[in-house]
Design a protein around this motif. Sequence first.
Motif, PDB file in Angstrom:
ATOM      1  N   LEU A  62       1.053  -1.340  -0.070  1.00 46.80           N
ATOM      2  CA  LEU A  62      -0.140  -0.089  -0.054  1.00 46.80           C
ATOM      3  C   LEU A  62       0.883   0.718  -0.253  1.00 46.80           C
ATOM      4  CD1 LEU A  62      -2.937  -0.741   2.405  1.00 46.80           C
ATOM      5  CD2 LEU A  62      -2.898  -0.900  -0.261  1.00 46.80           C
ATOM      6  N   TYR A  63       1.893   0.898   0.840  1.00 43.61           N
ATOM      7  CA  TYR A  63       2.815   2.106   0.841  1.00 43.61           C
ATOM      8  C   TYR A  63       3.677   2.644  -1.026  1.00 43.61           C
ATOM      9  CZ  TYR A  63       7.157   5.256   1.642  1.00 43.61           C
ATOM     10  OH  TYR A  63       8.230   6.512   1.445  1.00 43.61           O
ATOM     11  N   LEU A  64       3.708   1.550  -1.421  1.00 39.96           N
ATOM     12  CA  LEU A  64       4.112   1.748  -2.843  1.00 39.96           C
ATOM     13  C   LEU A  64       3.099   2.493  -3.505  1.00 39.96           C
ATOM     14  CD1 LEU A  64       6.077  -1.767  -3.028  1.00 39.96           C
ATOM     15  CD2 LEU A  64       7.282   0.144  -2.456  1.00 39.96           C
ATOM     16  N   LEU A  65       2.074   2.140  -3.417  1.00 46.11           N
ATOM     17  CA  LEU A  65       1.159   2.489  -4.428  1.00 46.11           C
ATOM     18  C   LEU A  65       0.688   3.490  -3.999  1.00 46.11           C
ATOM     19  CD1 LEU A  65      -1.121  -1.326  -4.452  1.00 46.11           C
ATOM     20  CD2 LEU A  65       0.041   0.568  -6.643  1.00 46.11           C
ATOM     21  N   ASP A  66       0.982   4.650  -2.588  1.00 44.00           N
ATOM     22  CA  ASP A  66       0.722   5.860  -2.343  1.00 44.00           C
ATOM     23  C   ASP A  66       1.525   7.060  -3.390  1.00 44.00           C
ATOM     24  OD1 ASP A  66      -0.421   6.846  -0.262  1.00 44.00           O
ATOM     25  OD2 ASP A  66       1.319   7.765   0.185  1.00 44.00           O
ATOM     26  N   ASP A  67       2.212   6.411  -3.805  1.00 45.25           N
ATOM     27  CA  ASP A  67       2.281   7.501  -4.477  1.00 45.25           C
ATOM     28  C   ASP A  67       2.423   7.867  -6.443  1.00 45.25           C
ATOM     29  OD1 ASP A  67       4.657   5.786  -5.167  1.00 45.25           O
ATOM     30  OD2 ASP A  67       6.295   6.941  -5.158  1.00 45.25           O
ATOM     31  N   SER A  68       2.200   6.340  -6.822  1.00 44.46           N
ATOM     32  CA  SER A  68       1.475   6.305  -8.386  1.00 44.46           C
ATOM     33  C   SER A  68       0.884   4.665  -8.655  1.00 44.46           C
ATOM     34  CB  SER A  68       3.406   7.018  -9.445  1.00 44.46           C
ATOM     35  OG  SER A  68       4.009   5.710  -8.685  1.00 44.46           O
ATOM     36  N   TYR A  69       0.452   4.170  -9.517  1.00 45.17           N
ATOM     37  CA  TYR A  69      -0.108   2.911  -9.386  1.00 45.17           C
ATOM     38  C   TYR A  69       1.246   1.978 -10.054  1.00 45.17           C
ATOM     39  CZ  TYR A  69      -4.883   5.046 -11.362  1.00 45.17           C
ATOM     40  OH  TYR A  69      -5.538   5.677 -10.785  1.00 45.17           O
ATOM     41  N   LYS A  70       1.063   0.812  -9.824  1.00 47.25           N
ATOM     42  CA  LYS A  70       1.988   0.075  -9.733  1.00 47.25           C
ATOM     43  C   LYS A  70       1.667  -1.715 -10.938  1.00 47.25           C
ATOM     44  CE  LYS A  70       5.368   1.765  -7.880  1.00 47.25           C
ATOM     45  NZ  LYS A  70       5.152   2.862  -7.237  1.00 47.25           N
ATOM     46  N   THR A  71       2.451  -2.302 -11.527  1.00 47.00           N
ATOM     47  CA  THR A  71       1.559  -3.794 -11.737  1.00 47.00           C
ATOM     48  C   THR A  71       1.975  -4.205 -11.158  1.00 47.00           C
ATOM     49  OG1 THR A  71       4.429  -3.966 -13.019  1.00 47.00           O
ATOM     50  CG2 THR A  71       2.861  -2.602 -14.241  1.00 47.00           C
ATOM     51  N   GLU A  72       1.070  -5.952 -11.314  1.00 49.11           N
ATOM     52  CA  GLU A  72       1.797  -6.602 -10.688  1.00 49.11           C
ATOM     53  C   GLU A  72       3.260  -6.995 -10.244  1.00 49.11           C
ATOM     54  OE1 GLU A  72       0.198 -11.266 -10.293  1.00 49.11           O
ATOM     55  OE2 GLU A  72      -0.868  -9.812 -11.255  1.00 49.11           O
ATOM     56  N   TYR A  99      -9.314  -5.145  -4.825  1.00 49.03           N
ATOM     57  CA  TYR A  99      -9.394  -3.401  -4.095  1.00 49.03           C
ATOM     58  C   TYR A  99      -9.716  -2.759  -4.975  1.00 49.03           C
ATOM     59  CZ  TYR A  99     -11.250  -4.917   0.565  1.00 49.03           C
ATOM     60  OH  TYR A  99     -12.488  -5.373   1.480  1.00 49.03           O
ATOM     61  N   GLY A 100      -9.022  -3.649  -6.620  1.00 53.34           N
ATOM     62  CA  GLY A 100      -8.576  -2.097  -7.745  1.00 53.34           C
ATOM     63  C   GLY A 100      -7.443  -1.261  -7.450  1.00 53.34           C
ATOM     64  N   LEU A 101      -6.191  -1.872  -6.882  1.00 49.07           N
ATOM     65  CA  LEU A 101      -5.588  -1.721  -6.304  1.00 49.07           C
ATOM     66  C   LEU A 101      -4.013  -1.636  -7.063  1.00 49.07           C
ATOM     67  CD1 LEU A 101      -5.709  -1.359  -2.073  1.00 49.07           C
ATOM     68  CD2 LEU A 101      -6.304   0.349  -3.687  1.00 49.07           C
ATOM     69  N   VAL A 102      -4.434  -2.683  -7.735  1.00 50.87           N
ATOM     70  CA  VAL A 102      -3.666  -3.438  -9.444  1.00 50.87           C
ATOM     71  C   VAL A 102      -4.232  -3.790  -9.905  1.00 50.87           C
ATOM     72  CG1 VAL A 102      -1.403  -5.175  -9.374  1.00 50.87           C
ATOM     73  CG2 VAL A 102      -1.727  -3.887  -7.377  1.00 50.87           C
ATOM     74  N   ASP A 103      -4.120  -3.625 -10.839  1.00 48.13           N
ATOM     75  CA  ASP A 103      -4.833  -3.547 -12.151  1.00 48.13           C
ATOM     76  C   ASP A 103      -4.045  -2.923 -13.689  1.00 48.13           C
ATOM     77  OD1 ASP A 103      -6.849  -3.874 -14.508  1.00 48.13           O
ATOM     78  OD2 ASP A 103      -8.316  -2.685 -13.201  1.00 48.13           O
ATOM     79  N   ASP A 104      -3.888  -4.516 -14.242  1.00 41.66           N
ATOM     80  CA  ASP A 104      -2.590  -4.498 -15.824  1.00 41.66           C
ATOM     81  C   ASP A 104      -3.210  -3.890 -16.654  1.00 41.66           C
ATOM     82  OD1 ASP A 104      -1.108  -5.346 -13.769  1.00 41.66           O
ATOM     83  OD2 ASP A 104      -0.370  -6.561 -14.876  1.00 41.66           O
TER      84      ASP A 104
END
Length: 203
Positions: A62-72, A99-104
């Motif tokens: 979640l910390y990694l996703l806080d600043d930008s989208y990431k791939t799986e 939860y749609g937080l990772v969506d390639d």
Amino acid sequence: MHKVLKTIPKGNRTQVFVDNSSFLLYKGEMRKYHIEPDMELEDETYREILEVLYKRAKERALYLLDDSYKTEKQIRDKLKGGCYPESIINNVIIYLTEYGLVDDLRYAKLYIEYKSSSKSKKQIVQDLYVKGIQKKIIDEAFEKSEYSDEKSLNKIVEKRISRYNLNDPKDVQKLYRYLVAKGYSYSDVRKTIEKYSDESYYD
């Protein structure tokens, strides 16, 4: 029961090798679970450790996703670098996906839109491959986008054309080489450049 094969100090943490995997625990956790090489971990203790690791891995993701989208793949690679077991990583990915937080697919569509004025389709596809996105997802993202090499090429030429003297064949060649190197086809490059010049140097 789970066999502790060995332990290796890693700064303020210790890498614990159990069965066919390993994970990192803080010194306080090592004392709490009384972990030593060659000991047997009770199933209940092992499950408790995995719960701790899952919570930690989820917070890290979640910390990694806080600043930008990431791939799986990017999330997986980061968690692997943190020495989380594969089962923990898989569960975190499941959580993020639900939860749609990772969506390639979403990532690919956004990347295509963002790079449409600076990169060719060939370059974008290569970038997305490197980021771990599957070909079928990349293809679907392009199908759902308005991207075309022609539009992209025109935008790049519009930005760079003032740097070149189109009455100088050497300058024209430089521009051709630059654009072809970016992955645009020779014919598309020629057609686009000729919009800006009455001359044709490649007849």
